[in-house]
Structure formats: C-alpha cells, structure tokens
Write a protein that holds these residues in place. Structure first.
Motif, mmCIF file in Angstrom:
data_model
loop_
_atom_site.group_PDB
_atom_site.id
_atom_site.type_symbol
_atom_site.label_atom_id
_atom_site.label_comp_id
_atom_site.label_asym_id
_atom_site.label_seq_id
_atom_site.Cartn_x
_atom_site.Cartn_y
_atom_site.Cartn_z
ATOM 1 N N THR A 131 39.632 37.810 24.420
ATOM 2 C CA THR A 131 38.671 38.183 25.455
ATOM 3 C C THR A 131 39.273 39.153 26.457
ATOM 4 O OG1 THR A 131 39.313 36.233 26.749
ATOM 5 C CG2 THR A 131 37.439 35.982 25.259
ATOM 6 N N ASP A 132 40.336 39.858 26.055
ATOM 7 C CA ASP A 132 40.977 40.785 26.992
ATOM 8 C C ASP A 132 40.071 41.946 27.352
ATOM 9 O OD1 ASP A 132 43.194 39.230 26.918
ATOM 10 O OD2 ASP A 132 44.225 40.409 25.366
ATOM 11 N N ASP A 133 39.203 42.344 26.400
ATOM 12 C CA ASP A 133 38.333 43.476 26.645
ATOM 13 C C ASP A 133 36.967 43.063 27.159
ATOM 14 O OD1 ASP A 133 40.351 45.090 25.688
ATOM 15 O OD2 ASP A 133 39.624 45.002 23.605
ATOM 16 N N ASP A 134 36.792 41.792 27.423
ATOM 17 C CA ASP A 134 35.510 41.306 27.913
ATOM 18 C C ASP A 134 35.525 41.342 29.429
ATOM 19 O OD1 ASP A 134 33.094 40.146 28.281
ATOM 20 O OD2 ASP A 134 33.586 38.218 27.324
ATOM 21 N N ASP A 135 34.800 42.294 29.994
ATOM 22 C CA ASP A 135 34.790 42.468 31.446
ATOM 23 C C ASP A 135 33.752 41.595 32.120
ATOM 24 O OD1 ASP A 135 36.774 44.372 31.203
ATOM 25 O OD2 ASP A 135 35.350 46.032 30.989
ATOM 26 N N ASP A 136 32.882 40.935 31.339
ATOM 27 C CA ASP A 136 31.843 40.122 31.947
ATOM 28 C C ASP A 136 32.378 38.785 32.428
ATOM 29 O OD1 ASP A 136 29.999 42.082 31.456
ATOM 30 O OD2 ASP A 136 29.397 41.261 29.503
ATOM 31 N N GLU A 137 33.482 38.328 31.892
ATOM 32 C CA GLU A 137 34.024 37.029 32.255
ATOM 33 C C GLU A 137 35.507 37.130 32.567
ATOM 34 O OE1 GLU A 137 33.177 33.938 29.571
ATOM 35 O OE2 GLU A 137 31.021 34.192 29.635
ATOM 36 N N PRO A 138 35.859 37.786 33.662
ATOM 37 C CA PRO A 138 37.274 37.875 34.006
ATOM 38 C C PRO A 138 37.797 36.527 34.472
ATOM 39 C CG PRO A 138 35.909 38.788 35.764
ATOM 40 C CD PRO A 138 34.973 38.451 34.644
ATOM 41 N N ARG A 139 39.040 36.249 34.179
ATOM 42 C CA ARG A 139 39.651 34.998 34.576
ATOM 43 C C ARG A 139 40.857 35.293 35.458
ATOM 44 N NH1 ARG A 139 37.780 30.806 32.104
ATOM 45 N NH2 ARG A 139 39.570 29.550 32.719
ATOM 46 N N ALA A 140 41.029 34.483 36.482
ATOM 47 C CA ALA A 140 42.146 34.669 37.386
ATOM 48 C C ALA A 140 43.455 34.542 36.620
ATOM 49 C CB ALA A 140 42.080 33.622 38.501
ATOM 50 N N ASP A 141 44.458 35.273 37.088
ATOM 51 C CA ASP A 141 45.736 35.286 36.390
ATOM 52 C C ASP A 141 46.341 33.889 36.320
ATOM 53 O OD1 ASP A 141 47.921 36.787 35.151
ATOM 54 O OD2 ASP A 141 49.061 36.203 36.924
ATOM 55 N N TRP A 142 46.253 33.134 37.410
ATOM 56 C CA TRP A 142 46.771 31.770 37.428
ATOM 57 C C TRP A 142 46.034 30.901 36.404
ATOM 58 C CZ3 TRP A 142 50.404 28.450 39.140
ATOM 59 C CH2 TRP A 142 50.090 27.106 39.194
ATOM 60 N N GLN A 143 44.706 30.981 36.405
ATOM 61 C CA GLN A 143 43.919 30.197 35.473
ATOM 62 C C GLN A 143 44.228 30.592 34.033
ATOM 63 O OE1 GLN A 143 42.074 27.809 36.599
ATOM 64 N NE2 GLN A 143 42.207 28.289 38.768
ATOM 65 N N HIS A 144 44.419 31.882 33.800
ATOM 66 C CA HIS A 144 44.695 32.369 32.451
ATOM 67 C C HIS A 144 46.027 31.817 31.934
ATOM 68 C CE1 HIS A 144 44.296 35.094 29.058
ATOM 69 N NE2 HIS A 144 45.550 35.472 29.248
ATOM 70 N N ARG A 145 47.051 31.829 32.766
ATOM 71 C CA ARG A 145 48.354 31.321 32.350
ATOM 72 C C ARG A 145 48.296 29.817 32.094
ATOM 73 N NH1 ARG A 145 50.354 34.494 36.708
ATOM 74 N NH2 ARG A 145 50.792 32.567 37.839
ATOM 75 N N MET A 146 47.641 29.085 32.975
ATOM 76 C CA MET A 146 47.541 27.636 32.803
ATOM 77 C C MET A 146 46.755 27.285 31.545
ATOM 78 S SD MET A 146 49.206 26.223 35.306
ATOM 79 C CE MET A 146 48.592 24.596 35.672
#
Length: 280
Positions: A131-146
């Motif tokens: 989902t790296d190219d999905d701009d409709d649902e960005p996720r915070a960097d902290w949330q992404h790592r966790m």
C-alpha cells in the motif's frame, strides 16, 4: 496318593504405565494451546475503532462541519460543500486484526449506505499488501512500524508452532529424547513471539493523545471511508479499544508456556522410562 498342589493363577499385568497418561495430557494440551494461539492470530478482533458521538458533535460544531447520522447513529456522514448528490465522507466503526482492518457493517447495512453514496470499495484493508502507492489511506510512521513489527512477530510465531508440531511428532514416534526437548524449547519460543505480538498490538496506539481537539492525534485513516480531508478535524473523536482476540491471545500464551514445560519434563521422563516401556 499325593495331593496335587494347585498353583494360584497369575494375574495379568495389563496396567497402563502412569507416564502414558502424562504423554496423552501433554499431547492434548499441545493441541489446545496451538489451536488457541493460531485462532487468536488469524481472527480480526484485536482492536475496535469507534466514534464518540458527543465529542464528534462538539468537534463538528467547532469546525462548522455538517454531520448526518445514519443506521441508528452507527455511522456518521460528512457532507462535502458543493459535492454532488450521494458524495461525502463516512465515519464508520471498524475492527482490526494483526494484518487486516475491516468495516464493522453487515451486508444489508452496506447496501443501505450505498444509497447515500457509500463508496463501492473493499471493506477490508490488508496490511500485507503493498500500500505504499495508496495515497487514500496514509498511515503514520509510528503506526506503520508497529504494524510491521506485529505482523513479523505473528508470522514467526506461526512458523515456530508449525515446526514444533513436526519435531514433536517425530520425537514421540521415533522415541527421540532430543527432539522432544527441542519441541519444548520451540513452544517456549513461540510463546515469546506471541507475547511480543500482544504487547505491540496493545501499545500500538500509545502516541495517541486522549485530549479531545488536540492536533497531535493518531492520523491514520482507520474509521474513515471516502475522502479523508474533511475528517481531519474530527479524528480526535475516535475511540480505540482492544477486543476478545487479544484476550484469546493471552490465554494462548499461557497455555503454550505450560505446554513447553510439559514437553521439557516429558524428555526427562523418557530418559528413564522409554516410550517403548511405557506402552508395553
């Protein structure tokens, strides 16, 4: 005339060795703990995302945002200024697993919302997908790592559980004490990775500030369906809570840890009482 002495009939020693019951109990607990932990990892109710109506209404009034409640106040719709009929952003309840996040609505409810402009898109988001190219649902960097850490630990736990089942079967069938001992260590390792997964899921939202209206909030798109920009001022009205899959996981960790101890003790018993002697 000599009296014939009758020899008493010898009793048949058909008793089962007590160690056999220990072996059966170990196998039973192993099956239960493995199934319980796998079920917890595969289910999609680790956390729930909801919307607190009072806080949402206050934030909507403060930002001059029009909010319409649907499905008995279960879903909120934000009307876009100047949008066509049927457009808008929907604030919906969601439930999430380790690698998925799904909308907590039935098919009938989705059908009703579609008449109000609910977008026709997949109701579940898979974090394993790219989902790296999905701009409709960005996720915070902290949330992404966790999220990535929890997925990694869960996958390692499943791999270790599967490997432990194979090694344990080999150890019991071939009477290999070392394989039985390794099985106990592997179950202990699986419980350790499962505990890491549980702790990561529990603290994944730790950076979210509970103060309503704060600018520093969890800025993921969880709970928002449609264009995300109109809902940015309302994100602090979301409520994150853990659910029954987390409790099931903790129960699985406790059983897996107990299982590992039983396998280690079984290796000690087999050293002095081989399985061939137990079963005969």
């Amino acid at each position: 005339m000599e009296a014939q002495t009758e020899t008493p009939p010898q009793e048949c020693e058909c008793g089962v060795h007590p160690s056999v019951f220990y072996l059966l109990a170990t196998l039973l607990l192993t099956s239960c703990s493995t199934a319980m932990l796998c079920a917890a990892i595969m289910t999609e109710h680790w956390e729930h995302v909801g919307w607190e109506r009072t806080a949402l209404t206050a934030l909507a009034n403060a930002s001059s945002t029009a909010v319409q409640w649907l499905l008995d106040d279960k879903v909120a719709k934000i009307e876009h200024p100047g949008s066509r009929k049927g457009g808008g952003t929907f604030l919906v309840p969601m439930n999430g697993g380790i690698w998925t996040m799904c909308v907590s609505l039935k098919e009938e409810e989705v059908s009703i919302l579609s008449r109000a402009g609910f977008p026709t898109q997949p109701l579940c988001t898979n974090y394993l997908a790219n989902t790296d190219d999905d701009d409709d649902e960005p996720r915070a960097d902290w949330q992404h790592r966790m999220q990535n850490l929890s997925i990694s630990c869960a996958l390692v736990c499943l791999i270790v559980l599967g490997s432990a089942a194979l090694v344990g079967t080999f150890g019991v069938c071939k009477h290999q004490i070392s394989a039985v001992l390794i099985t106990g260590v592997m179950y202990l390792l699986a419980g350790l990775f499962a505990m890491f997964t549980l702790m990561i899921i529990y603290f994944k939202r730790i950076q979210r500030v509970s103060t309503r209206g704060s600018s520093h909030v969890d800025d993921t798109a969880d709970g928002v369906v449609g264009p995300r920009a109109p809902a940015l001022a309302l994100l602090s009205a979301r409520e994150f809570s853990t659910s029954w899959s987390l409790e099931l996981g903790w129960g699985g960790v406790a059983l897996v840890t107990t299982t590992s101890i039983l396998w280690i003790l079984l290796s000690k018993i087999m050293r002095y009482n081989p399985l061939s002697a137990m079963l005969l």
